[in-house]
Design a protein around this motif. Structure first.
Motif, PDB file in Angstrom:
ATOM      1  N   MET A  55     -66.515 -11.370 -68.979  1.00  0.00           N
ATOM      2  CA  MET A  55     -65.752 -11.570 -67.738  1.00  0.00           C
ATOM      3  C   MET A  55     -65.514 -10.258 -67.017  1.00  0.00           C
ATOM      4  O   MET A  55     -65.330 -10.244 -65.792  1.00  0.00           O
ATOM      5  CB  MET A  55     -64.421 -12.245 -68.054  1.00  0.00           C
ATOM      6  N   VAL A  56     -65.529  -9.154 -67.744  1.00  0.00           N
ATOM      7  CA  VAL A  56     -65.361  -7.845 -67.112  1.00  0.00           C
ATOM      8  C   VAL A  56     -66.690  -7.296 -66.614  1.00  0.00           C
ATOM      9  O   VAL A  56     -66.784  -6.750 -65.510  1.00  0.00           O
ATOM     10  CB  VAL A  56     -64.702  -6.859 -68.101  1.00  0.00           C
ATOM     11  N   VAL A  57     -67.749  -7.462 -67.414  1.00  0.00           N
ATOM     12  CA  VAL A  57     -69.030  -6.804 -67.128  1.00  0.00           C
ATOM     13  C   VAL A  57     -69.886  -7.597 -66.147  1.00  0.00           C
ATOM     14  O   VAL A  57     -70.424  -7.036 -65.181  1.00  0.00           O
ATOM     15  CB  VAL A  57     -69.795  -6.565 -68.443  1.00  0.00           C
ATOM     16  N   VAL A  58     -70.032  -8.903 -66.371  1.00  0.00           N
ATOM     17  CA  VAL A  58     -70.985  -9.699 -65.580  1.00  0.00           C
ATOM     18  C   VAL A  58     -70.676  -9.675 -64.080  1.00  0.00           C
ATOM     19  O   VAL A  58     -71.588  -9.438 -63.272  1.00  0.00           O
ATOM     20  CB  VAL A  58     -71.037 -11.143 -66.112  1.00  0.00           C
ATOM     21  N   PRO A  59     -69.436  -9.909 -63.633  1.00  0.00           N
ATOM     22  CA  PRO A  59     -69.189  -9.853 -62.178  1.00  0.00           C
ATOM     23  C   PRO A  59     -69.520  -8.504 -61.559  1.00  0.00           C
ATOM     24  O   PRO A  59     -70.053  -8.452 -60.437  1.00  0.00           O
ATOM     25  CB  PRO A  59     -67.680 -10.159 -62.072  1.00  0.00           C
ATOM     26  N   GLN A  60     -69.234  -7.413 -62.248  1.00  0.00           N
ATOM     27  CA  GLN A  60     -69.552  -6.090 -61.714  1.00  0.00           C
ATOM     28  C   GLN A  60     -71.048  -5.870 -61.619  1.00  0.00           C
ATOM     29  O   GLN A  60     -71.545  -5.310 -60.632  1.00  0.00           O
ATOM     30  CB  GLN A  60     -68.901  -5.023 -62.594  1.00  0.00           C
ATOM     31  N   VAL A  61     -71.786  -6.315 -62.649  1.00  0.00           N
ATOM     32  CA  VAL A  61     -73.248  -6.157 -62.623  1.00  0.00           C
ATOM     33  C   VAL A  61     -73.857  -6.998 -61.506  1.00  0.00           C
ATOM     34  O   VAL A  61     -74.749  -6.538 -60.773  1.00  0.00           O
ATOM     35  CB  VAL A  61     -73.841  -6.554 -63.989  1.00  0.00           C
ATOM     36  N   VAL A  62     -73.384  -8.225 -61.344  1.00  0.00           N
ATOM     37  CA  VAL A  62     -73.910  -9.098 -60.291  1.00  0.00           C
ATOM     38  C   VAL A  62     -73.580  -8.533 -58.916  1.00  0.00           C
ATOM     39  O   VAL A  62     -74.423  -8.532 -58.009  1.00  0.00           O
ATOM     40  CB  VAL A  62     -73.348 -10.524 -60.454  1.00  0.00           C
ATOM     41  N   GLU A  63     -72.375  -8.038 -58.756  1.00  0.00           N
ATOM     42  CA  GLU A  63     -71.983  -7.467 -57.465  1.00  0.00           C
ATOM     43  C   GLU A  63     -72.820  -6.242 -57.127  1.00  0.00           C
ATOM     44  O   GLU A  63     -73.188  -6.025 -55.973  1.00  0.00           O
ATOM     45  CB  GLU A  63     -70.500  -7.104 -57.501  1.00  0.00           C
TER      46      GLU A  63
END
Length: 281
Positions: free
Chosen positions: A260-268
Motif C-alpha cells: 500500500m505504500v510502494v505500489v501507488p508511488q511506483v504507479v504514479e
C-alpha cells in the motif's frame, strides 16, 4: 497513512508471532519425543515392577529430546510424594500439547485401573506415533498451499492497488484538462462538435465521474478482507494453536502495508505525464 497502519499492526503482532512460531515447533518436537517416552516408561514400570517415579529415574534422558526438562520436573514432583494426578496435570499443562494431554490421561487411567503398563504404554505409543506421522504428512501437503498464499496475496493486493491508482491518476489528469484546456473553448457539447469525425464518439469524461474517495475506501476494505481471509485459510490448512493466527496475520499485514505504500508511488511515477505535471506546476 493506511499502509503505515497495516505495517504498524503487523509490527505490534511480530513479537507474539515469533514466540508463537517457536512454541509451535517445540510442541511438535514434544509430540515426537512422547512416543519414546511413554513406551520406555511402560516397559520399565512393568518389567522392573517399580513406581512411576523410580521408572522415570531409569529412563535414558538422551532419548527424551524436548521432553527432558518436563520429565525431570515430573520426577521431582513425584519423588516428593505429591498427588500423582496433579503432577501429571502439571506435566501436561507445561507441555502445551493437546496430543500429550489426551494420551497421558489414557495411560494414567489404564494403569490406575490395573492395566499392564507395558501393554498400555505400547498402545499409547503406537497411537501417538500414528498421529505424529499423519501430522507430518499433513504438514508436507499444506506447506505448498501456505507457501502459495503469500505470493498470491501479494499479486491480488498489488493488482488491486495498481488499478485503483491508475483510475485515480487519470481522473486527476482529466479534471485538470477540463480546468486548463477546455474551459476556454465552451461547453462540452461544443468541444465534441469541434473534434474530428472519428473522435466525436469518444467519451472524454470517462474518468471524470470516478468517485476516487469511495474507491479508496472500497480498496481498503477489500485488502483488509483478503488479509483476514488468507490468515484464516493458512491456519485452517496448516493447523496448530490459535496463536498461529497471529503469526500468519503478522506476515500478511506487513506485506499488505508495504504494498500500500510502494505500489501507488511506483504507479504514479511510471504514469506521470511530464507535460501535465509542468502544467500543474
Amino acid at each position: 497513512m493506511k499502509g503505515a497502519g497495516f505495517i504498524l499492526a503487523g509490527a505490534i503482532m511480530l513479537p507474539i508471532a515469533i514466540l508463537g512460531r517457536m512454541d509451535d515447533k517445540r510442541i511438535s518436537k514434544r509430540d515426537e519425543a512422547f512416543t519414546t517416552f511413554i513406551r520406555s516408561l511402560g516397559v520399565i514400570k512393568s518389567g522392573a515392577g517399580v513406581s512411576v517415579a523410580e521408572a522415570l529415574s531409569r529412563i535414558d534422558q538422551k532419548n527424551l529430546g524436548e521432553l527432558k526438562d518436563l520429565v525431570l520436573q515430573l520426577y521431582r514432583r513425584l519423588s516428593m510424594d505429591l498427588d500423582p494426578r496433579l503432577c501429571w496435570e502439571k506435566f501436561v499443562g507445561e507441555s502445551g500439547s493437546y496430543l500429550i494431554q489426551k494420551l497421558t490421561s489414557i495411560f494414567i487411567d489404564a494403569t490406575d485401573l490395573g492395566g499392564d503398563a507395558d501393554t498400555v504404554g505400547e498402545v499409547v505409543s503406537s497411537s501417538n506415533l500414528e498421529m505424529v506421522l499423519l501430522r507430518l504428512k499433513r504438514d508436507l501437503i499444506s506447506s505448498g498451499f501456505v507457501s502459495l498464499i503469500i505470493p498470491l496475496h501479494m499479486a491480488m493486493v498489488g493488482l488491486l492497488l495498481f488499478i485503483t491508482q491508475i483510475l485515480t491518476i487519470f481522473t486527476q489528469y482529466i479534471s485538470m484538462l477540463y480546468a486548463t484546456q477546455l474551459s476556454g473553448i465552451g461547453s462540452m457539447s461544443n468541444v465534441v462538435d469541434k473534434l474530428p469525425g472519428g473522435l466525436q464518439g469518444l467519451n472524454i469524461g470517462i474518468f471524470g465521474s470516478v468517485p476516487t474517495e469511495l474507491l479508496s475506501q472500497y480498496t481498503l476494505f477489500i485488502i483488509l478482507s483478503l488479509t483476514l481471509a488468507n490468515t484464516i485459510a493458512a491456519n485452517v490448512v496448516k493447523g496448530g494453536g490459535k496463536y498461529m493466527y497471529i503469526y500468519y496475520a503478522c506476515i500478511l499485514f506487513i506485506i499488505s502495508g508495504v504494498l500500500m505504500v510502494v505500489v501507488p508511488q511506483v504507479v504514479e511515477w511510471a504514469f506521470s505525464l511530464p507535460s501535465l505535471v509542468e502544467m500543474e506546476g
